[in-house]
Design an enzyme around this catalytic site. Structure first.
Site, short mmCIF file in Angstrom:
data_model
loop_
_atom_site.label_atom_id
_atom_site.label_comp_id
_atom_site.label_asym_id
_atom_site.label_seq_id
_atom_site.Cartn_x
_atom_site.Cartn_y
_atom_site.Cartn_z
N SER A 161 -43.62 48.49 8.51
CA SER A 161 -44.39 49.63 8.96
C SER A 161 -45.78 49.73 8.33
CB SER A 161 -43.61 50.92 8.66
OG SER A 161 -43.40 51.08 7.27
N SER A 179 -41.28 46.38 4.93
CA SER A 179 -42.49 47.00 5.49
C SER A 179 -43.77 46.65 4.76
CB SER A 179 -42.33 48.52 5.52
OG SER A 179 -41.41 48.89 6.51
N LYS A 210 -51.95 53.75 3.45
CA LYS A 210 -51.03 53.88 4.59
C LYS A 210 -50.94 55.34 5.03
CE LYS A 210 -46.32 52.41 5.87
NZ LYS A 210 -45.11 51.71 5.37
#
Length: 483
Positions: free
Chosen positions: A153, A177, A78
Site C-alpha cells: 500500500s 506494503s 504516506k
C-alpha cells in the site's frame, strides 16, 4: 546541478557545504512534481506552501549553526500518517475530509530531524491492496510502465522516490506494503522489527491516535539507497514517548559484519505454495552470485529453516483474522457459516483466509502460540546464518487490475494464473515472526521492469540486513532512474 536524484546523504553534505539551500532543493522538487506527477499521480495531498516555509526555516537554522540528521531535505509521507492541517482518508471516501489535530509521532520525528515535508503519497482503499488506487485520489502508476501498478500500500511513496519527488519517504508494512512497492519500482525499503518504531498517528480515520502495539504491522523508511534507509531508520526508531518511551531508549546492535565475505546467507527461491516467476528467480540468482563472488558463505537449504507451509498458514490466519475485527456481527456470522461449509480436504490459501476470518479468540491464541514456536526456530537459524535472502513477490509489477472483488483477481506467473492474494506468502516469511527485512533492487526483467529481493535478519538486529544491502549495492549497483 540537478538535485532531484542525489541521495539524502549527498544532499545533506551539499547543504552543509553551502553548495545548495533547502529552499532551492524544495523549489526544484516541487517543480518536478508539478511537471511529472500528472502521469504518475504519486503525490495525492501536496503541501507546497508549508514546505517552502519549512525550507526557509531550515536554511535559517543552518545559518545559526544548527545541524540535524535531515535538516533541509525534502521528503514525502504516506497518506495514512496524520499530519495536522492535511486530510487523512486512507483512501476511504467517507473520510475524505477528516482532518487530524496533530502529527503522527513519525511525522513529528521527521520534522524534529529537520526534514521538509512536500506532501502525502497515494494509497489503496484502507491500505488493503497490492496496488494503489482509490475513489478520492485515483490510480498511481508505476514510473517504469504506466500500465502497471507501483505496488501497495506504500505505492505512492515508492513511485515518488523513483520519480525524483523527494529524497526519502515513510510508509508502513503489514503484507509487504513497504517491500512490494520497492520491488516494483526499483527502490529500497526496510520493514523494521515489529515494535521497533512507534506507530501512533498511523491509524484509520476517524479513530483517535492512541499509542498501540499493532500485531504484524510496522512503519518504516523508503529511500533510493541502503545508507539512506539507515539514516531514516535512525530517525524513526524508538518506542512511543507516551508508553515504553517513558522508561526506554533504543540502541540497536551494530551489524554482525562489515565485510561481505564474513556474512552467512541462506538463499531461498522456491516456496511450497506458489512458484517463483522466471524474472524474479533471475534476480535472486544474480544477488546470490554477487554474494558468492564477494566471499560470503551461501547455502540454498538448511534443516533449521522453519516450515514455510505452516508459516504461510499462520501468517494468513493472523493477517485475515485481524482484518475482520470491526466487521458487523451479522457479517461475521455469515463468514462463520461459509467457513463451516468448506470441505475438510480444502487446504488452499483461499480456504485458510476464509477460516481465519471466522476465527474466535481461542483460535487466535492457538495461532499466536504456534507463532512463538516459529520465532524460536528463527532464533536457532540465525545462530547459524546472518540473513535469509528470498523473493518479495513471485513477479515484477503486474498490470493494473481494479476488479472490485479481489477474490476474482489473478496473478500471472509465467503464463499460469494463481489467486491474487497467494502472492503475499513471501511477504509473510518476515512479517509473521516480526523480523526485519530490507528490500533491495536486483536488476530488471526482460520487459525492463525492476526486480527486487528481500534480506531478512534477526529480530532487533536491523542493522545487519541494512549493512548487507549496502554491501550488495556496492557490488551490483542499486537504484536507477526510469528512462
Amino acid at each position: 546541478m540537478e538535485w532531484n536524484f542525489p541521495t539524502a546523504e549527498e544532499l545533506a553534505a551539499a547543504l552543509r557545504a553551502g553548495e545548495v539551500t533547502s529552499a532551492e532543493l524544495t523549489d526544484e522538487a516541487i517543480a518536478r512534481i508539478e511537471r511529472d506527477d500528472k502521469a504518475i499521480n504519486a503525490i495525492c495531498v501536496p503541501d507546497f506552501d508549508r514546505a517552502r516555509a519549512a525550507a526557509r526555516d531550515a536554511d535559517q537554522a543552518r545559518a545559526r549553526g544548527e545541524d540535524r540528521p535531515l535538516l533541509g531535505i525534502p521528503v514525502t509521507v504516506k497518506e495514512s500518517y496524520n499530519i495536522a492541517g492535511l486530510p487523512t482518508s486512507w483512501g476511504m471516501p467517507l473520510h475524505r475530509n477528516y482532518m487530524p489535530a496533530e502529527d503522527a509521532v513519525q511525522v513529528s520525528r521527521l520534522k524534529a530531524a529537520g526534514a521538509v515535508v512536500l506532501g502525502k503519497t497515494n494509497v489503496p482503499l484502507g491500505l488493503q491492496d497490492v496496488q494503489t488506487f482509490n475513489e478520492i485520489h485515483g490510480t498511481t502508476n508505476n514510473p517504469w510502465n504506466h500500465g502497471r501498478t507501483p505496488g501497495g500500500s506504500s505505492g505512492g511513496s515508492a513511485a515518488a522516490l523513483a520519480s525524483g519527488f523527494g529524497a526519502l519517504s515513510i510508509g508502513s508494512d503489514l503484507a509487504g506494503s513497504l517491500r512490494t512497492p520497492a520491488h516494483f519500482c526499483g527502490v529500497y525499503a526496510h520493514k523494521p522489527t515489529l515494535g521497533l518504531a512507534a506507530t501512533r498517528g498511523m491509524v484509520p480515520p476517524p479513530a483517535p491516535a492512541l499509542p498501540a502495539d499493532p500485531d504484524l504491522a510496522v512503519v518504516g523508511p523508503m529511500a533510493r539507497t541502503a545508507r539512506d534507509l539507515t539514516l531514516l531508520l535512525d530517525v524513526m526508531a524508538g518506542p512511543d514517548p507516551l508508553t515504553l518511551g517513558v522508561a526506554h531508549d533504543v540502541t540497536l546492535p551494530p551489524a554482525r559484519h562489515e565485510r561481505l565475505c564474513d556474512f552467512r546467507v541462506l538463499v531461498l527461491d522456491d516456496h511450497p505454495l506458489i512458484p517463483t516467476g522466471s524474472a524474479v528467480r533471475v534476480g535472486v540468482n544474480r544477488v546470490a552470485d554477487a554474494l558468492v563472488d564477494g566471499g560470503a558463505r551461501v547455502e540454498r537449504h538448511s534443516p533449521l529453516l522453519p516450515d514455510l507451509t505452516e508459516a504461510a498458514l499462520l501468517y494468513t490466519q493472523l493477517l485475515f483474522s485481524s482484518s475482520v475485527a470491526r466487521f458487523p456481527v451479522e457479517t461475521y456470522e455469515q463468514l462463520r457459516t461459509r467457513a463451516a461449509g468448506l470441505s475438510a480436504d480444502d487446504l488452499s490459501l483461499d480456504a485458510a483466509r476464509l477460516r481465519a476470518m471466522a476465527f474466535n479468540h481461542l483460535d487466535w491464541i492457538e495461532a499466536n502460540n504456534r507463532r512463538e514456536l516459529h520465532r524460536h526456530d528463527w532464533r536457532q537459524l540465525f545462530a547459524e546464518f546472518d540473513a535469509v535472502m528470498c523473493p518479495i513477490t513471485p513477479t515484477p509489477a503486474f498490470p493494473h487490475d481494479h476488479n472490485p472483488d479481489p477474490r476474482q483477481r489473478r496473478i500471472d506467473i509465467d503464463g499460469v494464473a494463481y489467486p491474487y492474494f497467494d502472492q503475499l506468502v513471501w511477504a509473510g516469511v518476515a512479517t509473521m515472526p516480526g523480523l526485519p527485512a530490507t528490500a533491495v533492487p536486483a536488476g530488471r526483467s526482460p520487459e525492463g521492469l525492476p526486480v527486487g529481493v528481500q534480506l531478512i535478519g534477526p529480530m532487533f538486529e536491523d542493522r545487519t540486513p541494512l549493512r548487507l544491502a549496502e554491501l550488495l549495492e556496492q557490488r551490483i549497483g542499486g537504484f536507477q532512474a526510469p528512462k
